[in-house]
Design an enzyme around this catalytic site. Structure first.
Site, PDB file in Angstrom:
ATOM      1  N   ASP A  65     -21.105  39.147  29.453  1.00 27.32           N
ATOM      2  CA  ASP A  65     -22.033  38.486  30.210  1.00 27.32           C
ATOM      3  C   ASP A  65     -23.473  38.913  30.298  1.00 27.32           C
ATOM      4  O   ASP A  65     -24.342  38.038  30.593  1.00 27.32           O
ATOM      5  CB  ASP A  65     -21.744  38.526  31.668  1.00 27.32           C
ATOM      6  CG  ASP A  65     -21.156  39.885  32.264  1.00 27.32           C
ATOM      7  OD1 ASP A  65     -21.376  40.945  31.490  1.00 27.32           O
ATOM      8  OD2 ASP A  65     -20.630  40.086  33.276  1.00 27.32           O
ATOM      9  N   ASP A 477     -21.718  50.979  36.883  1.00 20.40           N
ATOM     10  CA  ASP A 477     -20.317  50.704  36.779  1.00 20.40           C
ATOM     11  C   ASP A 477     -19.429  51.791  36.464  1.00 20.40           C
ATOM     12  O   ASP A 477     -18.368  51.924  37.186  1.00 20.40           O
ATOM     13  CB  ASP A 477     -20.151  49.520  35.928  1.00 20.40           C
ATOM     14  CG  ASP A 477     -20.766  48.189  36.505  1.00 20.40           C
ATOM     15  OD1 ASP A 477     -21.271  48.123  37.788  1.00 20.40           O
ATOM     16  OD2 ASP A 477     -20.967  47.149  35.767  1.00 20.40           O
TER      17      ASP A 477
END
Length: 894
Positions: A65, A477
């Site tokens: 992405d 993340d």
């Protein structure tokens, strides 16, 4: 997971020496050859699409992405990045919303690129096309934006090549733009005006940020190859639309007319549409949302293409109270028609579920089953020895296990040539198996990470200390790592506490085993954890400090040069300082909220802050800050202090690159640099007295990665047009131990490190610092391809002094002297003396104290560089007037 890209208590006066940095204007920039590699982590982000070529074995692509696209290398079982050439001007091209591989001419591959459909991405999307499997590309710009990192990005594939006439491609687009078609291998595109539905679903139509209001639109295209012969465009095509009442359309005349498929299910969105041409079934995997983070209900449907009959074949139907998930990740075993698999979208707890059927969906088995709660039985085992960090350092209680099977599993694909090989994407990595059919045999199949080569982390900060591990990373993340081997996956991310994202890192320059990090996590999940942590062993182990009230995000943090104290600017909170390891915090007076903080690398009492175009200075360990007189700095930016030189600062930001040698009292703007993203430092070049400077900047209208070996007087571009890595530069540092080595953070392509591949160089120093303003001079930096130092060492009583000539100009010259303790015990000071052969005079000197009487010169140590352990060394530099000369030096220990 997704990542993505702070009243004075006392008044005091500070007397600072005015400094001038002499620099020649930057002209056309030369280059220096480099070899670049990824610092291995493997994965670290969402893989929404895995695409197997149906006619060439082992030709596999993966799309991410925000991290570009990859091609599988079967011989090494690793992935090769394909879009590293996309740079700052087209950074959104690293968001790949769909990818298509040509089943006829398998060298052809296509990618639909563009990261955001709102204002975050300034560019429109594009269709990229390649005739060499992605080694090189051509681009066709589209008149609208694409959203590779927008909601719904796991549905698809929206881009597809006609298997009968591969000149023809279809592409489903978002936000009302409908269905598009190319008839010339993707070179030109036109809207299919006959297609009736552009898709009306949005997660939150009223989102003011324009993110959740994104409409995924037309989300997949599937051909029925049986409807035409080779060379003739396929007549029957199925298209999926993000519309809960009208989710599947079909043409039977090659796109001339389209109709809503009669009898189709309603209430859900078809994430996937996969056709079994052997048995004549179209399968749909549906969910109540567009994903990839959510989905609470859904079904699996089978459509008989010959009769038009719909059959619900959901492993757990949406009408069941046991259905708390939608479906996605749909795949068919092309070697065994009738065998198919589907994944839950999404089942966060206790884990994702894969379902498998060998009778076209009539019956299903689960990859795991409940036995007696909370226990489960498993048809698989997981082997993560290659990527042990995938446990995330957790120790969950049953029914949860670690590592998790996955989440956000939008792409689950069985190899069309090998029933035993299956790959699937998750929010953290790409997994796979090579003995899948053990499932049917009653045994256990083995799942392993298959992400080698995929580096998808968003890098928020990097440090390279002078001792210990060469690199410490702060990541979005997945927290960050201590990288003891750049080419091996580190065993575990930072824990205790575990940050979701590490926003800032620092180490104590004179005591580099002391480190600090700040970061983010969801406070409700861990209400007793702090957003700041400390290490005293170079990042191997961490412990948390306290924190002031109201902290929700890490912001930036800095360690004093000796590790005795820390200054912290949490996001949205007044900055604070702590003496010791965060046992308590006091307000840092005078420093604005959300300032970027850094420490001086020599003076442990000095800290700096940058906010709103002003540089703030503290000389009392962060207790109070005062804005310096410097103006013209960027309103937002990044800055660093140079190791080994007190008060030496560089600021990067919109408008240029700025340098100060007086603790920010004044700055000199570097000529020729019109914009910079970040700046960092590494080991000086052979012969150099000043650390190598690295910057991501725009010079001569070229945005790239640059290095200067002479204090910013001239620059070398050290990347090239094939290595640009999107919007690189959020994190940047050189290596203090390896000349030329640079560590670069990207937003989705992980950590890149580069080493020089050109011939050795020796430079002459060109940075001069004077106690007063001196007449303007012109410096001509010299970079030569061979090592040519001219030195005359003379051994004194326990120390030596080595003279290195520097640059010269009409009427003047520069030089550097290195002092080394040659004795067996420490010394507390040193003195270097020499006599000039003529009328030479020292006009300025740094890192020492000079006296000159006639031709006789004496230099004694500065307060901070007199203590030298056995074999340790330091240096001082100077400018002189007259004709350059190389005198004989004598060094005497104090």
């Amino acid at each position: 997971m997704r990542k993505r890209l702070l009243a004075c208590l006392a008044t005091f006066a500070v007397l600072l020496v005015v400094a001038v940095v002499r620099m020649t204007p930057v002209s056309a920039v030369a280059s220096d050859p480099y070899a670049y590699k990824s610092v291995r982590i493997d994965g670290g982000g969402f893989v929404p699409g895995i695409i197997f070529n149906p006619t060439e074995r082992n030709l596999i692509y993966a799309r991410t992405d925000i991290g570009g696209a990859y091609r599988w290398n079967q011989s090494t079982k690793s992935w090769t990045p394909l879009l590293d050439w996309a740079g700052w001007d087209k950074w959104g091209y690293n968001g790949v919303i769909s990818l298509a591989t040509d089943p006829v001419q398998t060298n052809r591959v296509y990618a639909a690129v563009g990261m955001y459909t709102n204002s975050w991405d300034p560019n429109n999307g594009a269709i990229l096309r390649s005739t060499d499997k992605g080694d090189t590309w051509q681009a066709t710009a589209l008149p609208f934006k694409l959203g590779g990192n927008m909601p719904g990005r796991g549905m698809g594939e929206a881009l597809s090549v006609d298997p009968n006439d591969n000149r023809v491609l279809y592409f489903g687009t978002p936000n009302g733009n409908g269905l598009w078609r190319s008839t010339d291998y993707g070179a030109t595109w036109a809207k299919v005006t006959s297609f009736p539905n552009a898709g009306n679903y949005a997660q939150d139509p009223s989102d003011p940020n324009g993110y959740l209001s994104h409409r995924p639109g037309v989300v997949w295209v599937t051909y029925d190859k049986r409807s035409s012969s080779a060379g003739t465009a396929t007549k029957t095509i199925y298209v999926g639309v993000a519309d809960k009442e009208n989710t599947v359309y079909r043409t039977t005349d090659g796109g001339a007319t389209w109709s809503r498929l009669a009898g189709q299910p309603t209430g859900y969105i078809a994430h996937k549409g996969v056709l079994d041409t052997v048995n004549g079934y179209l399968y749909l995997a549906t969910s109540d949302t567009g994903g990839p983070y959510d989905g609470g209900k859904g079904d699996v449907w089978r459509y008989a293409t010959a009769t038009g009959t719909w059959t619900q074949v959901s492993p757990v139907p949406s009408s069941s109270s046991d259905d708390y998930f939608g479906y996605s990740g749909l795949t068919i075993d092309r070697q065994k028609p009738g065998t198919l698999m589907v994944a839950t979208q999404i089942s966060w707890w206790p884990d994702v579920i894969f379902f498998r059927s060998t009778d076209s969906g009539a019956t299903w088995t689960r990859v795991w089953d409940w036995t007696s709660y909370p226990n489960r039985s498993f048809r698989y085992t997981m082997n993560i020895t290659e990527n042990p960090w995938l446990t995330f350092g957790t120790n969950p209680q049953p029914p949860e296990v670690t590592p998790k099977l996955g989440w956000m599993t939008e792409s689950l694909e069985i190899d069309p040539f090998d029933s035993n090989r299956m790959m699937y994407g998750t929010g953290a990595t790409l997994y796979g198996t090579e003995n899948l059919t053990q499932w049917d045999a009653g045994g256990q199949f083995t799942i392993r990470p298959m992400a080698k080569g995929i580096e998808e982390t968003a890098v928020l900060d990097l440090i390279s200390p002078p001792s210990g591990a060469p690199l410490i990373s702060g990541l979005g993340d997945i927290a960050g790592f201590r990288h003891t081997n750049l080419d091996a996956v580190p065993p575990m991310m930072f824990t205790q506490p575990l940050f979701t994202s590490t926003t800032s890192l620092d180490y104590a320059e004179k005591n580099p085993s002391v480190m600090v990090r700040a970061g983010n996590f969801t406070d409700a999940d861990r209400p007793n954890d702090s957003h700041v942590a400390f290490s005293t062993d170079g990042g191997a182990n961490w412990f948390q400090g306290t924190e002031p009230g109201g902290v929700n995000e890490g912001g930036t943090v800095a360690a004093a040069a000796d590790g005795s104290r820390f200054v912290w600017a949490p996001k949205g909170i007044t900055p604070v300082y702590s003496v010791g390891y965060g046992n308590s915090w006091q307000t840092a007076s005078g420093l604005p909220t959300d300032a970027v903080v850094e420490s001086d690398r020599v003076n442990a009492s000095k800290f700096y802050g940058l906010s709103g175009g002003r540089l703030y200075l503290s000389t009392n360990g962060g207790a109070t800050f005062t804005a310096t007189a410097a103006t013209g700095l960027p309103t937002t930016g990044k800055f660093k202090a140079v190791p080994g030189i007190e008060g030496d600062l560089w600021v990067a930001g919109d408008g240029g690159l700025w340098h100060s040698t007086n603790s920010g009292t004044s700055f000199t703007k570097v000529s020729g640099i019109t914009k910079s993203v970040n700046v960092g430092f590494g080991k000086a070049a052979p012969g150099g007295t000043y650390q190598a400077i690295y910057t991501v900047a725009t010079i001569d209208n070229v945005t790239g990665l640059y290095r200067s070996d002479n204090g910013g007087s001239s620059w070398l571009r050290i990347n090239d047009d094939k290595h640009q890595w999107g919007n690189m530069g959020e994190a940047l540092t050189g290596d203090p131990r390896v000349y030329g080595r640079v560590y670069l953070g990207t937003n989705g392509r992980g950590i890149i490190y580069g080493d020089r591949t050109g011939p050795p160089v020796t430079v002459t120093p060109t940075v001069t610092v004077t106690p007063t303003v001196t007449p303007t001079v012109t410096v001509s930096p010299t970079v030569t391809p061979t090592v040519t130092p001219t030195v005359t060492p003379t051994t004194g009583r326990g120390c030596t002094a080595t003279y290195r000539p520097g640059s010269s100009w009409p009427g003047g010259f520069g030089a550097e002297v290195t002092v080394q303790n040659t004795g067996s015990s420490s010394i507390t000071g040193w003195k270097v003396t020499w006599s000039w052969p003529g009328s030479q005079t020292i006009t300025s000197l740094w890192s020492g104290t000079v006296t000159q009487s006639g031709t006789n010169v004496t230099v004694t140590n500065a307060a901070y560089n007199g203590n030298l352990a056995a074999n340790a060394s330091t240096s001082f530099g100077f400018n002189g007037s007259g004709t350059p000369a190389t005198p004989t030096l004598t060094c005497t220990p104090a």
